[in-house]
Scaffold this motif. Structure first.
Motif, PDB file in Angstrom:
ATOM      1  N   UNK A  85      38.120  37.806  29.098  1.00 38.29           N
ATOM      2  CA  UNK A  85      38.766  37.628  30.395  1.00 38.29           C
ATOM      3  C   UNK A  85      38.608  38.910  31.209  1.00 38.29           C
ATOM      4  N   UNK A  86      38.716  38.787  32.535  1.00 35.20           N
ATOM      5  CA  UNK A  86      38.598  39.967  33.372  1.00 35.20           C
ATOM      6  C   UNK A  86      39.823  40.853  33.220  1.00 35.20           C
ATOM      7  N   UNK A  87      39.547  42.138  33.164  1.00 37.83           N
ATOM      8  CA  UNK A  87      40.580  43.160  33.040  1.00 37.83           C
ATOM      9  C   UNK A  87      40.393  44.107  34.211  1.00 37.83           C
ATOM     10  N   UNK A  88      41.455  44.373  34.954  1.00 35.75           N
ATOM     11  CA  UNK A  88      41.380  45.285  36.082  1.00 35.75           C
ATOM     12  C   UNK A  88      41.844  46.638  35.585  1.00 35.75           C
ATOM     13  N   UNK A  89      40.895  47.579  35.466  1.00 33.92           N
ATOM     14  CA  UNK A  89      41.180  48.899  34.910  1.00 33.92           C
ATOM     15  C   UNK A  89      41.276  49.911  36.042  1.00 33.92           C
ATOM     16  N   UNK A  90      42.403  50.613  36.120  1.00 31.91           N
ATOM     17  CA  UNK A  90      42.597  51.628  37.158  1.00 31.91           C
ATOM     18  C   UNK A  90      41.767  52.860  36.803  1.00 31.91           C
ATOM     19  N   UNK A  91      41.013  53.374  37.786  1.00 31.64           N
ATOM     20  CA  UNK A  91      40.165  54.536  37.558  1.00 31.64           C
ATOM     21  C   UNK A  91      40.444  55.600  38.603  1.00 31.64           C
ATOM     22  N   UNK A  92      39.877  56.782  38.378  1.00 23.46           N
ATOM     23  CA  UNK A  92      40.031  57.890  39.320  1.00 23.46           C
ATOM     24  C   UNK A  92      38.953  57.796  40.394  1.00 23.46           C
ATOM     25  N   UNK A  93      39.134  58.585  41.461  1.00 19.17           N
ATOM     26  CA  UNK A  93      38.187  58.556  42.566  1.00 19.17           C
ATOM     27  C   UNK A  93      36.795  59.002  42.126  1.00 19.17           C
ATOM     28  N   UNK A  94      36.724  59.971  41.205  1.00 20.38           N
ATOM     29  CA  UNK A  94      35.433  60.459  40.739  1.00 20.38           C
ATOM     30  C   UNK A  94      34.664  59.358  39.999  1.00 20.38           C
ATOM     31  N   UNK A  95      35.387  58.528  39.239  1.00 18.63           N
ATOM     32  CA  UNK A  95      34.750  57.452  38.487  1.00 18.63           C
ATOM     33  C   UNK A  95      34.315  56.303  39.393  1.00 18.63           C
ATOM     34  N   UNK A  96      34.914  56.207  40.572  1.00 22.60           N
ATOM     35  CA  UNK A  96      34.577  55.100  41.461  1.00 22.60           C
ATOM     36  C   UNK A  96      33.241  55.299  42.170  1.00 22.60           C
ATOM     37  N   UNK A  97      32.609  56.443  41.964  1.00 20.36           N
ATOM     38  CA  UNK A  97      31.341  56.730  42.632  1.00 20.36           C
ATOM     39  C   UNK A  97      30.145  56.130  41.905  1.00 20.36           C
ATOM     40  N   UNK A  98      30.337  55.623  40.692  1.00 18.25           N
ATOM     41  CA  UNK A  98      29.219  55.085  39.941  1.00 18.25           C
ATOM     42  C   UNK A  98      29.616  53.803  39.219  1.00 18.25           C
ATOM     43  N   UNK A  99      28.601  53.102  38.727  1.00 19.36           N
ATOM     44  CA  UNK A  99      28.824  51.937  37.875  1.00 19.36           C
ATOM     45  C   UNK A  99      27.673  51.832  36.891  1.00 19.36           C
ATOM     46  N   UNK A 100      27.936  51.191  35.774  1.00 17.45           N
ATOM     47  CA  UNK A 100      26.897  50.969  34.773  1.00 17.45           C
ATOM     48  C   UNK A 100      26.254  49.612  35.020  1.00 17.45           C
ATOM     49  N   UNK A 101      24.945  49.587  34.960  1.00 21.22           N
ATOM     50  CA  UNK A 101      24.220  48.347  35.202  1.00 21.22           C
ATOM     51  C   UNK A 101      23.192  48.129  34.100  1.00 21.22           C
ATOM     52  N   UNK A 102      22.996  46.867  33.737  1.00 18.39           N
ATOM     53  CA  UNK A 102      22.001  46.480  32.756  1.00 18.39           C
ATOM     54  C   UNK A 102      20.696  46.163  33.486  1.00 18.39           C
ATOM     55  N   UNK A 103      19.587  46.670  32.971  1.00 14.77           N
ATOM     56  CA  UNK A 103      18.285  46.412  33.578  1.00 14.77           C
ATOM     57  C   UNK A 103      17.809  45.034  33.130  1.00 14.77           C
ATOM     58  N   UNK A 104      17.648  44.134  34.086  1.00 16.86           N
ATOM     59  CA  UNK A 104      17.213  42.768  33.793  1.00 16.86           C
ATOM     60  C   UNK A 104      15.706  42.585  33.931  1.00 16.86           C
TER      61      UNK A 104
END
Length: 165
Positions: free
Chosen positions: A70-89
């Motif tokens: 299920x989706x989980x909404x995880x609170x993060x810091x401003x520094x962490x909001x600058x990036x995301x992890x992506x899978x190469x398809x």
């Protein structure tokens, strides 16, 4: 199953609005950003590893999965909001021989690191849409392990910071 509409996120999960009309007012006030872009559509889908930011309150959230999927909404810091992890398809060459990778969320990144292969996990800078760091994989299942490792790391960091406060 693969995404959660903004209306469900704002009204049901974050409890920032009680009704449909309140949610509409929140989104139409241009207060909600998904991956750094203002979204006014209440039905806009937020997916895995998307960063939802609310600048008026200074809150940042990352969409993750819990152990039951299920989706989980995880609170993060401003520094962490600058990036995301992506899978190469997919890894391919576009017109005029330009190397291109496509990620799990539909991003197309031109001129990536030549060492990036299919099913690798890349750290994408949201503002510039550039692949910053790559995690090499040995097979398809490594995507789940890399995402799980990053999730565990995020949770442990947030637990440590909460314990210090």
């Amino acid at each position: 199953r693969e995404s959660m509409p903004l209306i469900v996120l704002i009204r049901n999960k974050l409890k920032y609005a009680l009704t449909y009309n309140e949610t509409k007012k929140v989104t139409m006030s241009r207060a909600i950003k998904v991956d750094g872009k203002v979204r006014t559509d209440m039905c806009f889908p937020t997916g895995f590893m998307d960063v939802v930011s609310i600048d008026k309150t200074g809150e940042y959230f990352r969409m993750l999965f819990d152990v039951k999927g299920r989706f989980l909404i995880h609170r993060i810091k401003k520094e962490e909001s600058a990036y995301k992890l992506c899978n190469v398809k997919s890894v391919r060459t576009a017109a005029k021989g330009v190397p291109v990778i496509t990620t799990h969320d539909g991003r197309t990144i031109r001129y990536p690191d030549p060492m990036i292969k299919l099913h690798d996990t890349v750290k994408v800078d949201i503002a510039t849409n550039k692949a910053v760091v790559s995690t090499q994989s040995t097979g398809r299942c490594n995507w789940d392990n890399a995402a799980l490792d990053e999730t565990v790391k995020l949770f442990s960091e947030s637990l440590l910071s909460a314990a210090e406060e």
